[in-house]
Design a protein around this motif. Structure first.
Motif, mmCIF file in Angstrom:
data_model
loop_
_atom_site.group_PDB
_atom_site.id
_atom_site.type_symbol
_atom_site.label_atom_id
_atom_site.label_comp_id
_atom_site.label_asym_id
_atom_site.label_seq_id
_atom_site.Cartn_x
_atom_site.Cartn_y
_atom_site.Cartn_z
ATOM 1 N N VAL A 8 39.007 47.691 -16.758
ATOM 2 C CA VAL A 8 38.626 46.933 -17.947
ATOM 3 C C VAL A 8 37.952 47.837 -18.967
ATOM 4 C CG1 VAL A 8 37.165 45.082 -18.820
ATOM 5 C CG2 VAL A 8 38.360 44.804 -16.654
ATOM 6 N N PRO A 9 38.460 47.923 -20.201
ATOM 7 C CA PRO A 9 37.773 48.702 -21.235
ATOM 8 C C PRO A 9 36.495 48.019 -21.645
ATOM 9 C CG PRO A 9 39.606 47.471 -22.177
ATOM 10 C CD PRO A 9 39.685 47.264 -20.689
ATOM 11 N N LEU A 10 35.389 48.761 -21.625
ATOM 12 C CA LEU A 10 34.089 48.196 -21.943
ATOM 13 C C LEU A 10 33.762 48.372 -23.409
ATOM 14 C CD1 LEU A 10 32.078 49.431 -18.849
ATOM 15 C CD2 LEU A 10 33.106 47.204 -19.221
ATOM 16 N N LEU A 46 26.066 44.687 -11.216
ATOM 17 C CA LEU A 46 25.513 44.895 -12.553
ATOM 18 C C LEU A 46 24.471 46.006 -12.556
ATOM 19 C CD1 LEU A 46 25.221 43.966 -15.512
ATOM 20 C CD2 LEU A 46 23.545 42.294 -14.716
ATOM 21 N N LEU A 47 23.572 46.001 -11.571
ATOM 22 C CA LEU A 47 22.507 47.003 -11.533
ATOM 23 C C LEU A 47 23.052 48.395 -11.233
ATOM 24 C CD1 LEU A 47 19.727 44.989 -9.659
ATOM 25 C CD2 LEU A 47 20.025 45.316 -12.119
ATOM 26 N N ARG A 48 24.060 48.475 -10.349
ATOM 27 C CA ARG A 48 24.646 49.788 -10.045
ATOM 28 C C ARG A 48 25.276 50.416 -11.277
ATOM 29 N NH1 ARG A 48 27.063 47.358 -5.581
ATOM 30 N NH2 ARG A 48 29.110 47.599 -6.543
ATOM 31 N N LEU A 49 25.812 49.585 -12.163
ATOM 32 C CA LEU A 49 26.537 50.103 -13.318
ATOM 33 C C LEU A 49 25.648 50.366 -14.527
ATOM 34 C CD1 LEU A 49 29.781 47.968 -13.098
ATOM 35 C CD2 LEU A 49 29.440 50.343 -12.445
ATOM 36 N N GLY A 194 33.093 36.984 -14.479
ATOM 37 C CA GLY A 194 31.993 36.755 -15.407
ATOM 38 C C GLY A 194 31.170 38.006 -15.632
ATOM 39 N N VAL A 195 30.905 38.751 -14.569
ATOM 40 C CA VAL A 195 30.140 39.992 -14.702
ATOM 41 C C VAL A 195 30.916 41.016 -15.519
ATOM 42 C CG1 VAL A 195 29.253 41.974 -13.413
ATOM 43 C CG2 VAL A 195 28.730 39.671 -12.658
ATOM 44 N N LEU A 196 32.223 41.089 -15.311
ATOM 45 C CA LEU A 196 33.030 42.036 -16.092
ATOM 46 C C LEU A 196 32.973 41.707 -17.577
ATOM 47 C CD1 LEU A 196 36.188 42.483 -13.859
ATOM 48 C CD2 LEU A 196 34.155 43.915 -14.003
ATOM 49 N N ASP A 197 33.072 40.432 -17.912
ATOM 50 C CA ASP A 197 32.951 40.030 -19.312
ATOM 51 C C ASP A 197 31.574 40.388 -19.858
ATOM 52 O OD1 ASP A 197 35.513 39.012 -19.338
ATOM 53 O OD2 ASP A 197 34.882 36.962 -18.900
ATOM 54 N N LEU A 198 30.564 40.170 -19.050
ATOM 55 C CA LEU A 198 29.193 40.441 -19.480
ATOM 56 C C LEU A 198 28.967 41.925 -19.724
ATOM 57 C CD1 LEU A 198 26.356 39.286 -19.969
ATOM 58 C CD2 LEU A 198 25.922 39.583 -17.525
ATOM 59 N N LEU A 199 29.599 42.780 -18.922
ATOM 60 C CA LEU A 199 29.424 44.214 -19.081
ATOM 61 C C LEU A 199 29.901 44.720 -20.438
ATOM 62 C CD1 LEU A 199 30.386 45.501 -15.523
ATOM 63 C CD2 LEU A 199 28.157 45.719 -16.653
ATOM 64 N N GLY A 200 30.759 43.945 -21.086
ATOM 65 C CA GLY A 200 31.169 44.318 -22.432
ATOM 66 C C GLY A 200 30.086 44.103 -23.472
ATOM 67 N N TRP A 201 29.025 43.413 -23.094
ATOM 68 C CA TRP A 201 27.948 43.113 -24.025
ATOM 69 C C TRP A 201 26.696 43.944 -23.778
ATOM 70 C CZ3 TRP A 201 27.866 39.205 -27.905
ATOM 71 C CH2 TRP A 201 29.065 38.496 -28.013
ATOM 72 N N VAL A 202 26.415 44.241 -22.520
ATOM 73 C CA VAL A 202 25.228 45.021 -22.203
ATOM 74 C C VAL A 202 25.617 46.471 -21.997
ATOM 75 C CG1 VAL A 202 24.147 43.024 -21.131
ATOM 76 C CG2 VAL A 202 25.349 44.665 -19.704
#
Length: 208
Positions: A8-10, A46-49, A194-202
């Motif tokens: 997934v491109p972030l 999320l925390l690992r990334l 949901g976490v993947l989508d969220l990673l595009g924001w944080v």
């Protein structure tokens, strides 16, 4: 999950100066919505990334609010410790004190110049009393007072809701007022996406 992330491109900047505060619902209601503790798995991912050098912390809330993982620089030791502390999340709270959780996690908002990201993993309810009037007063305070304070300080609030009982109107307004993201998952099984989508924001590691 990691294979999905790599595919997934972030959109995140990946800056080491990121500031991420994670707030996890520990109410009995969210425990019923997530009996297999998928929240713990999602939180671990999320925390690992988070990029090394970011500032981060984890709070849990039910009737009371607790700092589960100390707000600090998210280096290697911090991530190892966070993985241990978040592996088995309890869901026993009989109330859902969302307002206090947000206030506690953003204690430094007065005078802050951001940016910072606040991530909510929740069943989406605000429930502090058997008196509906008290809950409604808390809702008004959250949207009319706290949300503008957070926006002015550069804090964005992102919410992932795990239940079809979620108060999506409340969380949607909170996210919109702070220029954040609102993911309506409806079930804990949707947490990976949901976490993947969220990673595009944080903030996320630039190496991804």
């Amino acid at each position: 999950w990691l294979l999905l992330v790599l595919a997934v491109p972030l959109q995140g900047s990946g800056e080491a100066g990121a500031d991420v505060r994670v707030i996890v619902d520990g109410s009995a209601a969210v425990g019923r919505a997530d009996p297999d503790n998928r929240r713990g798995e999602a939180l671990s991912l999320l925390l690992r990334l988070l990029p090394d050098g970011a500032d981060a912390g984890v709070w849990t809330y039910g009737q009371y609010v607790n700092m589960l993982v100390k707000y600090d620089e998210a280096g290697g030791f911090w991530k190892e410790n966070a993985a241990i502390l978040t592996a088995d999340l309890e869901s026993v709270g009989q109330r859902s004190n969302l307002l206090e959780a947000l206030e506690r996690a953003t204690w430094d908002r007065a005078g802050a110049d951001g940016p910072a990201d606040v991530v909510l993993l929740t069943d989406g309810r605000l429930d502090v009393s058997d008196d509906p009037g008290i809950d409604e007063a808390q809702r008004r305070r959250l949207l009319a007072d706290l949300a503008p304070e957070l926006a002015a300080a550069g804090y964005r609030v992102h919410a992932l809701t795990l239940s079809d009982r979620a108060d999506n109107e409340l969380l949607g307004q909170l996210a919109a007022l702070t220029d954040g993201y609102h993911g309506r998952l409806g079930a804990a099984a949707a947490l990976p996406e949901g976490v993947l989508d969220l990673l595009g924001w944080v903030a996320a590691p630039a190496t991804l």
